[in-house]
Design an enzyme around this catalytic site. Structure first.
Site, PDB file in Angstrom:
ATOM      1  NE  ARG A 138      -2.870  -0.643   3.701  1.00 13.57           N
ATOM      2  CZ  ARG A 138      -3.494  -1.170   4.307  1.00 13.57           C
ATOM      3  NH1 ARG A 138      -4.840  -1.369   4.013  1.00 13.57           N
ATOM      4  NH2 ARG A 138      -3.343  -1.153   5.971  1.00 13.57           N
ATOM      5  CG  ASP A 139       3.804   4.495   1.068  1.00 14.04           C
ATOM      6  OD1 ASP A 139       2.828   5.299   0.284  1.00 14.04           O
ATOM      7  OD2 ASP A 139       4.541   4.813   2.220  1.00 14.04           O
ATOM      8  CB  ILE A 140       5.296   0.696  -3.855  1.00 13.53           C
ATOM      9  CG1 ILE A 140       4.645  -0.679  -3.477  1.00 13.53           C
ATOM     10  CG2 ILE A 140       5.908   0.580  -5.183  1.00 13.53           C
ATOM     11  CD1 ILE A 140       4.333  -1.966  -4.097  1.00 13.53           C
TER      12      ILE A 140
END
Length: 281
Positions: A138-140
C-alpha cells in the site's frame, strides 16, 4: 515526557541487541531509525524503533517476523527484532548502502532500460511473495525502494501494510498520493494486490521517463485529482522510453479499474519473461 518529532530517543554509542548505534537516519514523532554496526564483526545495520504509543506495534512485530523468516528475497531483510529494556519495539535490518531509488532518480534523472527492467522484475518478485501471504504493501514509491551495495533493489518500509486477519476501519484514506491507485484514494482499507501493481507501474513510469505521473500538490489536492482524473495511461511517453510491449504492459498496470489490470504479480512476471528484455546484472 513531551518528545519533539526531531529529537531522537536514543543517543550515539548505545547498544541494542549486539549492535552499537552510530547516528540517526530518520527521526519521526512515533518512530526513529538508526545506522548501527555489529559489535562482533562490524556488519552495518539499520535499526528501527517505535515509540510505545505507536498504533501499529502488533503489525510491526508480525512484519518483522515475516521478513526475518524470508531472507534472500527482494524484501528488506530483518536480522532480529524485540523490545528494549525500556519497552520500545525494535527491528534490526540490513543497511542498504546505495540509498533509495528516489535518491538515485534525483541524482541521475532516469534508469537505463536494462536497469528499469531489473527494478520491475525484482519488485514483482517481492510483491509475489507478499501477496501469496495475503500482505498488501500500500505504499510502493521510490522512497521505499532501497539499493544495496551489490546494486540489488529491496522493497522496504512496511508501516501501512494490510495484513490478513487484521481488520481495519473502512473509509480512511492514507498512503502516498502521487503513487497510490485510484481505489486507494476512495478507501485505503479495501485495496488488493492489483493496487500494488498500479503503484509499481507509477514508479516505473518515473524511472523510465524522468517525469512524475501526477502533478505536485498537497495530500488533499492530489487525492481530489486522482478521484476526478480520467486520463488514459500515458502510452506514448512510455513507448518513447521503453519497448512497445513493455509500454503496453505498464499501461495495463496503470488502468484506472483494477479489473483491467493484470490480476497478480505472477501474471506480470510471466509476461515480462516472454519479452526477453535485457536487464543488468
Amino acid at each position: 515526557m513531551n518528545i519533539q518529532p526531531d529529537t531522537p530517543f536514543f543517543f550515539a554509542g548505545e547498544q541494542i541487541a549486539g549492535f552499537q548505534l552510530l547516528r540517526p537516519l530518520r527521526v519521526r514523532k512515533l518512530s526513529e531509525c538508526w545506522y548501527a554496526c555489529c559489535r562482533r564483526d562490524g556488519t552495518p545495520a539499520a535499526i528501527k524503533f517505535l515509540r510505545q504509543e505507536h498504533p501499529r506495534i502488533p503489525q510491526f512485530y508480525t512484519m518483522a517476523e515475516f521478513l526475518k523468516n524470508n531472507s534472500g528475497t527482494f524484501l528488506i531483510r530483518v536480522y532480529d527484532y524485540g523490545k528494549t529494556v525500556s519497552g520500545l519495539p525494535y527491528a534490526v535490518m540490513e543497511y542498504a548502502g546505495g540509498g533509495t531509488l528516489r535518491q538515485r532518480l534525483n541524482k541521475y534523472g532516469t534508469l537505463s532500460l536494462p536497469e528499469a527492467v531489473r527494478l520491475l522484475r525484482e519488485m514483482l518478485c517481492a510483491l509475489e511473495l507478499l501477496h501469496s501471504r495475503g500482505i498488501i504493501h500500500r505504499d510502493i514509491k521510490p522512497e521505499n525502494i532501497w539499493i544495496t551495495d551489490d546494486n540489488d533493489f529491496r522493497l522496504g518500509d512496511f508501516g501501512i501494510v494490510r495484513l490478513p486477519g487484521c481488520p481495519e476501519e473502512p473509509g480512511k484514506i492514507f498512503g502516498t498520493p502521487y503513487c497510490m491507485p485510484p481505489e486507494q484514494a476512495k478507501n485505503s482499507a479495501s485495496i488488493d494486490g492489483r493496487g500494488d501493481l498500479y503503484s509499481l507501474a507509477v514508479v516505473l513510469f518515473e524511472a523510465l521517463t524522468g517525469e512524475r505521473l501526477r502533478p505536485k500538490g498537497s495530500f488533499t489536492e492530489i487525492v481530489k485529482f486522482i478521484l476526478t482524473d480520467r486520463t488514459p495511461p500515458p502510452l506514448n511517453q512510455l513507448k518513447d522510453a521503453a519497448t512497445e510491449k513493455l509500454a503496453l504492459l505498464l499501461g495495463r498496470m496503470l488502468e484506472r479499474s483494477p479489473a483491467l489490470r493484470p490480476q497478480n504479480a505472477t501474471e506480470v512476471l510471466a509476461e515480462l519473461d516472454r519479452m526477453m528484455l535485457p536487464d543488468c546484472d
